[in-house]
Design a protein around this motif. Structure first.
Motif, mmCIF file in Angstrom:
data_model
loop_
_atom_site.group_PDB
_atom_site.id
_atom_site.type_symbol
_atom_site.label_atom_id
_atom_site.label_comp_id
_atom_site.label_asym_id
_atom_site.label_seq_id
_atom_site.Cartn_x
_atom_site.Cartn_y
_atom_site.Cartn_z
ATOM 1 N N THR A 10 0.709 -1.201 -0.083
ATOM 2 C CA THR A 10 -0.174 -0.208 -0.022
ATOM 3 C C THR A 10 1.078 1.270 0.054
ATOM 4 O O THR A 10 2.178 1.071 0.001
ATOM 5 N N MET A 11 0.249 2.491 0.069
ATOM 6 C CA MET A 11 1.083 3.655 -0.052
ATOM 7 C C MET A 11 1.833 3.844 1.254
ATOM 8 O O MET A 11 2.887 4.565 1.157
ATOM 9 N N MET A 12 1.733 3.003 2.387
ATOM 10 C CA MET A 12 2.518 3.045 3.517
ATOM 11 C C MET A 12 3.976 2.776 3.245
ATOM 12 O O MET A 12 4.949 3.236 3.760
ATOM 13 N N GLN A 48 -3.688 -10.952 -6.301
ATOM 14 C CA GLN A 48 -2.996 -9.821 -6.486
ATOM 15 C C GLN A 48 -1.530 -9.930 -6.377
ATOM 16 O O GLN A 48 -0.944 -10.855 -5.691
ATOM 17 N N ASN A 49 -0.948 -9.229 -7.172
ATOM 18 C CA ASN A 49 0.755 -9.439 -7.202
ATOM 19 C C ASN A 49 1.263 -7.968 -6.809
ATOM 20 O O ASN A 49 0.703 -6.971 -6.762
ATOM 21 N N GLY A 50 2.549 -8.024 -6.683
ATOM 22 C CA GLY A 50 3.346 -6.856 -6.186
ATOM 23 C C GLY A 50 3.740 -5.812 -7.042
ATOM 24 O O GLY A 50 3.541 -4.678 -6.741
ATOM 25 N N VAL A 51 3.269 -6.055 -8.280
ATOM 26 C CA VAL A 51 3.676 -5.069 -9.353
ATOM 27 C C VAL A 51 2.196 -4.127 -9.485
ATOM 28 O O VAL A 51 2.250 -2.887 -9.237
ATOM 29 N N HIS A 52 1.302 -4.809 -9.529
ATOM 30 C CA HIS A 52 -0.003 -4.038 -9.608
ATOM 31 C C HIS A 52 -0.404 -3.243 -8.277
ATOM 32 O O HIS A 52 -0.768 -2.155 -8.173
ATOM 33 N N ALA A 53 0.118 -3.930 -7.062
ATOM 34 C CA ALA A 53 -0.062 -3.495 -5.721
ATOM 35 C C ALA A 53 0.725 -1.985 -5.792
ATOM 36 O O ALA A 53 0.373 -1.177 -5.229
ATOM 37 N N PHE A 54 1.873 -1.995 -6.168
ATOM 38 C CA PHE A 54 2.657 -0.959 -6.292
ATOM 39 C C PHE A 54 2.277 0.273 -7.172
ATOM 40 O O PHE A 54 2.392 1.528 -6.567
ATOM 41 N N ILE A 55 1.867 -0.261 -8.101
ATOM 42 C CA ILE A 55 1.294 1.018 -9.142
ATOM 43 C C ILE A 55 0.108 1.592 -8.461
ATOM 44 O O ILE A 55 0.153 2.948 -8.574
ATOM 45 N N GLY A 66 -0.328 1.106 10.531
ATOM 46 C CA GLY A 66 0.945 1.549 10.503
ATOM 47 C C GLY A 66 0.891 2.436 11.739
ATOM 48 O O GLY A 66 -0.033 3.033 12.084
ATOM 49 N N THR A 67 2.175 3.010 12.531
ATOM 50 C CA THR A 67 2.018 3.584 13.707
ATOM 51 C C THR A 67 1.567 4.948 13.595
ATOM 52 O O THR A 67 0.578 5.572 14.118
ATOM 53 N N ILE A 68 2.250 5.814 12.597
ATOM 54 C CA ILE A 68 1.669 7.017 12.384
ATOM 55 C C ILE A 68 0.115 7.399 11.601
ATOM 56 O O ILE A 68 -0.333 8.213 12.102
ATOM 57 N N VAL A 69 -0.035 6.424 10.848
ATOM 58 C CA VAL A 69 -1.429 6.565 10.371
ATOM 59 C C VAL A 69 -2.450 6.212 11.442
ATOM 60 O O VAL A 69 -3.458 6.223 11.161
ATOM 61 N N THR A 74 -11.369 9.298 12.297
ATOM 62 C CA THR A 74 -11.083 7.871 11.756
ATOM 63 C C THR A 74 -10.016 8.370 10.820
ATOM 64 O O THR A 74 -9.803 9.115 9.904
ATOM 65 N N ALA A 75 -9.131 7.148 10.304
ATOM 66 C CA ALA A 75 -8.113 7.309 9.595
ATOM 67 C C ALA A 75 -8.577 7.251 8.128
ATOM 68 O O ALA A 75 -9.637 6.964 7.650
ATOM 69 N N ARG A 76 -8.070 8.197 7.044
ATOM 70 C CA ARG A 76 -8.266 8.472 5.631
ATOM 71 C C ARG A 76 -7.619 7.596 4.823
ATOM 72 O O ARG A 76 -6.460 7.616 4.936
ATOM 73 N N PRO A 77 -8.346 6.475 4.298
ATOM 74 C CA PRO A 77 -7.806 5.699 3.508
ATOM 75 C C PRO A 77 -6.956 6.220 2.313
ATOM 76 O O PRO A 77 -7.353 7.048 1.755
ATOM 77 N N SER A 78 -5.716 5.655 2.217
ATOM 78 C CA SER A 78 -4.993 6.028 0.959
ATOM 79 C C SER A 78 -4.746 7.461 1.042
ATOM 80 O O SER A 78 -4.602 8.032 -0.327
ATOM 81 N N SER A 79 -4.307 7.912 2.066
ATOM 82 C CA SER A 79 -3.887 9.389 2.133
ATOM 83 C C SER A 79 -2.468 9.497 2.902
ATOM 84 O O SER A 79 -2.237 8.614 3.773
#
Length: 668
Positions: free
Chosen positions: A126-128, A230-237, A347-350, A360-365
């Motif tokens: 994820t973007m983390m 899912q694979n790592g390439v699509h997940a990273f993109i 994750g800790t900071i999120v 509440t946490a904002r997804p993908s931010s």
């Protein structure tokens, strides 16, 4: 043009396709590794067919990646057919060898990185992952060196890349087409057109409205099986797109939640009352705690501790021979513990920022401290509510305050004092070499620092503490004597990956919990027991990455919300099975510790048995009284209510965030 030129081009094309097929098998091998490392303790027979479907869908997703890789080679072959003077066959072969070696080595890197990411977060990339650049990179590297044999990892990587290079070179050095093929130019052109169309379909993966990589449908009721394709390439993109979108200012959570142009409806659902379109939405969110003469006469200290990576599921193995809780067990038995509770993020900071900002946490931010909001003072911040009630407020972190800019950001959120590793070491005259690890001071020193602050206080204190142990590289003080941790057979069946590393991890886990228990021992055996409320939770349950769970959604994100109160403040009729998440901690504490104080919070008071309670994690996991489920996939009426509540809470959160104008930066 020579008639025979088409034949060697077909030869190179056949070699490229064969190489792509072989790499598809390698990609499926990576998926098999992920499956065997992290599969649940048991895959029910009813899901065995789903498992096969997951690998088939994964193969199709991998094919789309290989299709992208083959685009340039195919265009090059077409160009070579049209411009043979400039693109000679030997030159094309040399370029193809280099290109395929680099591309397939790079794809393999993302597949391996995805497995590593999954081992920590139990999610694909994820973007983390971009937090690596915002994190303490030196500490991350030191952690990697201490936990893993990095020379061996590097050697294995070089060896693997060499294998890819050898495979490519071997394939392109062979003549596969022996017979000359003589096709008219029109047929050759039609052949290449059909190839382009076939490659387009391979990349798209479907004849549906969306490409396969855009819409990976669930294929099972088992959440782990749904993660397999899912694979790592699509997940990273996808993560990169989310990261760029979040940084670009085009992030629109209100629209994503389905409330564009009707935000008042989100507030109405969230508040359970009608809200006019032109209403002051922020004012509608204001709530006030009950008036209490007891609290006004004797306001208690309030301490909130976020223990690094303190997940709940491992506690099921607690025993005399596997004493994972140490001194904390007695307090969990005596006091209030909400166990149907999940972290707001992975994750800790999120998790930290939404908790202290009452949202509440904002997804993908991206995090607030790394965004355009880094200079914003949020008036609904938890510390500000206590500060307005006459408390002295402190943010204490066992690590460096430069990490993720927590020092400067939280210095604007109502904390009178923002104190970190250097403050703690200086206060006790400690040497960092003996009193700290790569990420901060050992937890015992952080707790001692908080105790000293409480003992010396002349005014009511609100203290938030973020600990640093139970974190890679999993170091504990040399002087600490660990409790016995003899693994049961059931635990051995649940733990995945390197057993030696898992053992170190569990020892650090046990140390972190024991230090929390030691803190509670000291507090309860002193006069502080009569006028201090303590809440203890975690940022996430990252140990889920090395555990197999029979019910991943129910167990994977679970963390505790522990609550100690002096007897006069101890609530009656507590429903310990109430579902919740970080957003609910401060509304609960406000109503328990503050008299006639106004606050704004997205969460609800868990001691209010009449309210709808739901827990939200930004990975799309929702917990309700009717069980855990994935966002937008409720299975009963109770889950549907929580699903609607989550969508509304996201829209309300985004409105609260946007309702602030940036404040001038100040020194902290």
């Amino acid at each position: 043009m020579q008639k025979s030129l088409f034949t060697p081009l077909l030869n190179i094309l056949a070699q490229s396709v064969l190489l792509g097929f072989l790499f598809l098998l390698i990609m499926s091998g990576f998926r098999a590794v992920l499956f065997f490392l992290f599969k649940p303790a048991e895959i029910l027979p009813a899901y065995h067919g789903d498992l096969f479907d997951a690998f088939v869908l994964g193969f199709r997703l991998d094919l789309s990646v290989v299709g992208y890789v083959l685009v340039l080679p195919l265009l090059t072959l077409i160009a070579a057919r049209l411009l043979p003077r400039y693109l000679t066959l030997p030159r094309v072969r040399r370029v193809f060898v280099l290109y395929f070696t680099v591309m397939f080595a790079a794809v393999s890197f993302f597949l391996a990185a995805d497995i590593a990411f999954f081992s920590y977060f139990s999610e694909h990339i994820t973007m983390m992952i971009f937090g690596v650049f915002d994190d303490d990179t030196a500490a991350l590297w030191a952690t990697a060196q201490e936990n893993y044999n990095m020379p061996l990892v590097g050697f294995a990587g070089v060896l693997y890349a060499a294998f890819i290079g050898w495979l490519v070179l071997r394939l392109f050095s062979r003549e596969q087409v022996k017979r000359e093929i003589f096709w008219p130019a029109l047929w050759q052109g039609l052949f290449f057109v059909l190839l382009v169309a076939a490659l387009f379909m391979a990349i798209r993966g479907t004849t549906g409205m969306y490409p396969i990589s855009k819409m990976v449908a669930d294929i099972s009721a088992d959440p782990f099986i749904n993660k397999l394709p899912q694979n790592g390439v699509h997940a990273f993109i996808r993560a990169q797109k989310d990261y760029r979108k979040s940084r670009s200012g085009n992030y629109d959570l209100i629209k994503q939640s389905g409330y564009a142009g009707r935000i008042n409806e989100a507030f109405a659902l969230h508040l359970g009352t009608d809200v006019a379109p032109d209403a002051d939405l922020k004012a509608a969110m204001v709530r006030t705690t009950p008036r209490s003469e007891t609290l006004e006469a004797n306001p208690p200290h309030v301490v909130v501790v976020m223990v690094e990576s303190f997940g709940m599921p491992i506690l099921a193995h607690q025993s005399d021979t596997f004493d994972i809780m140490g001194r904390l067990k007695e307090h969990f038995d005596e006091d209030i513990v909400f166990e149907n509770f999940i972290s707001t993020s992975n994750g800790t900071i999120v998790s930290l920022e939404p908790l202290l900002l009452n949202i509440t946490a904002r997804p993908s931010s991206i995090t607030f401290a790394q965004s355009e909001y880094m200079g914003t003072s949020f008036d609904q911040a938890a510390a500000r509510v206590y500060k307005n009630a006459g408390y002295e407020t402190s943010f204490v972190y066992g690590g460096d305050l430069s990490w993720r800019s927590v020092g400067s950001f939280f210095g604007r959120q109502g904390f009178d004092h923002v104190e970190g590793k250097a403050n703690i070491l200086s206060s006790f005259g400690l040497d960092a070499k003996n009193a700290a690890h790569d990420w901060g001071v050992f937890d015992e020193h952080s707790y001692d620092y908080v105790l000293e602050k409480l003992r010396n206080a002349t005014t009511p204190q609100f203290v938030f503490l973020l600990t640093t142990n139970n974190h890679p590289p999993y170091r504990i003080p040399d002087t600490y004597v660990s409790q016995p941790l003899e693994w049961s057979e059931a635990l051995r069946e649940q733990v995945t990956g390197d057993a030696a590393l898992a053992e170190r991890r569990l020892k650090d886990y046990a140390y972190a919990l024991d230090m929390a228990g030691r803190f509670m021992d000291a507090l309860k055996s002193s006069a502080l027991a009569e006028n201090t409320v303590v809440a203890l939770t975690a940022d996430n349950n990252t140990i889920e990455g090395i555990m197999r769970y029979e019910e991943p959604l129910e167990q994977g994100k679970r963390i505790p919300f522990y609550l100690y109160t002096p007897q006069p403040l101890r609530p009656q009729h507590v429903e310990l099975t109430q579902p919740g998440s970080h957003k609910d901690i401060f509304p609960t504490l406000y109503n328990l510790t503050l008299s006639n104080s106004s606050y704004i919070a997205v969460g609800s008071d868990l001691l209010d048995n009449e309210a709808l309670h739901c827990g939200f994690n930004d990975a799309g996991v929702i917990v309700s009284k009717a069980g855990a489920f994935k966002k937008d996939a409720p299975r009963n009426d109770g889950q549907k209510m929580c699903n609607d509540a989550y969508r509304a809470a996201l829209a309300v959160t985004e409105h609260l965030v946007r309702s602030h104008t940036l404040q001038p930066k100040v020194n902290t």
